[in-house]
Design an enzyme around this catalytic site. Structure first.
Site, short mmCIF file in Angstrom:
data_model
loop_
_atom_site.label_atom_id
_atom_site.label_comp_id
_atom_site.label_asym_id
_atom_site.label_seq_id
_atom_site.Cartn_x
_atom_site.Cartn_y
_atom_site.Cartn_z
N GLU A 78 0.82 -1.21 0.00
CA GLU A 78 0.00 0.00 0.00
C GLU A 78 0.86 1.26 0.00
OE1 GLU A 78 -3.06 -0.02 -0.59
OE2 GLU A 78 -3.52 -2.14 -0.25
N CYS A 141 -7.92 -2.16 7.74
CA CYS A 141 -6.56 -2.14 7.18
C CYS A 141 -6.08 -0.71 6.97
CB CYS A 141 -6.53 -2.90 5.85
SG CYS A 141 -6.85 -4.67 6.02
N HIS A 165 -1.02 -5.85 1.74
CA HIS A 165 -2.20 -6.69 1.56
C HIS A 165 -1.81 -7.99 0.86
CE1 HIS A 165 -5.53 -3.57 2.23
NE2 HIS A 165 -5.91 -4.65 2.91
#
Length: 215
Positions: A78, A141, A165
């Site tokens: 991310e 998350c 992820h």
């Protein structure tokens, strides 16, 4: 060097969360790097309260949070966390915040301080499908990634932090049609490589690499 890596417990009526299963299989040391593994609850505010405790107790150099992105076919690193909780489902305590700021006076967004492109490059060189993701969603998350980055900034901590992820593992997709998954041993290998890249680049700039998806 110490790396704190976290996974989430199962949520949304599932009995498996691959992030928890993967970090359980990580070694305690990778060379001279100590790997501290913790499972945190899939609950908005409680998740960070517990992460903060682990940060203060262990004083890690690097904090990597890991979570499940069901439907994705690659390990996705991310890039950014945004200051919003907007839950599509209930968390494990039944919370379902909508359009709620994570930190009322916090920045709109924070960028990962991990070497995200160096990680992607290493994984792809080693034949593990990986890419940059430009959206961590608006569930727990994204919440934990934002909180970790915000905490590092406001407390002037030097630890580097970000979020990875991972896909479903095959056991989760037995009754799903055409849904991507990844073998657990490959995910564990990817996380080991990510940890080592983070330590290698701790005092170095990330590499230049064209990469990135909207999700």
């Amino acid at each position: 060097m110490k790396v704190l890596i976290t996974g989430f417990d199962p949520f949304n009526n599932s009995t498996i969360n691959p992030s928890a299963e993967a970090i359980k299989l990580l070694p305690d040391f990778l060379g001279n790097v100590e790997v501290i593994k913790k499972i945190i609850p899939t609950v908005f505010n409680k998740s960070f309260d517990i992460l903060k405790e682990h940060i203060e107790n262990n004083k890690p150099d690097i904090v990597i949070c890991v979570g499940q992105a069901g439907g994705r076919s690659k390990v996705t690193i991310e890039r950014v966390a945004i200051n919003i909780d907007d839950a599509p489902i209930k968390d494990n305590d039944g919370n379902i915040p909508v359009d709620k700021k994570i930190v009322e006076d916090g920045e709109t967004a924070y960028f990962s301080t991990l070497p995200i492109k160096a990680i992607v490059n290493k994984l792809n060189i080693d034949s593990i499908p990986a890419d940059i993701s430009n959206s961590a969603g608006t569930f727990v998350c994204n919440h934990i990634m934002y909180q970790s980055l915000h905490y590092a900034k406001v407390k002037n901590h030097s630890f580097k932090t970000g979020f990875i992820h991972i896909p479903y593992i095959p056991e989760q997709t037995v009754d799903m049609k055409n849904v991507a998954s990844m073998e657990l041993n490959i995910i564990v290998d990817a996380l080991e490589k990510a940890i080592l890249v983070c330590t290698e680049y701790f005092n170095k700039d990330d590499i230049y690499l064209v990469a990135g998806k909207d999700a």
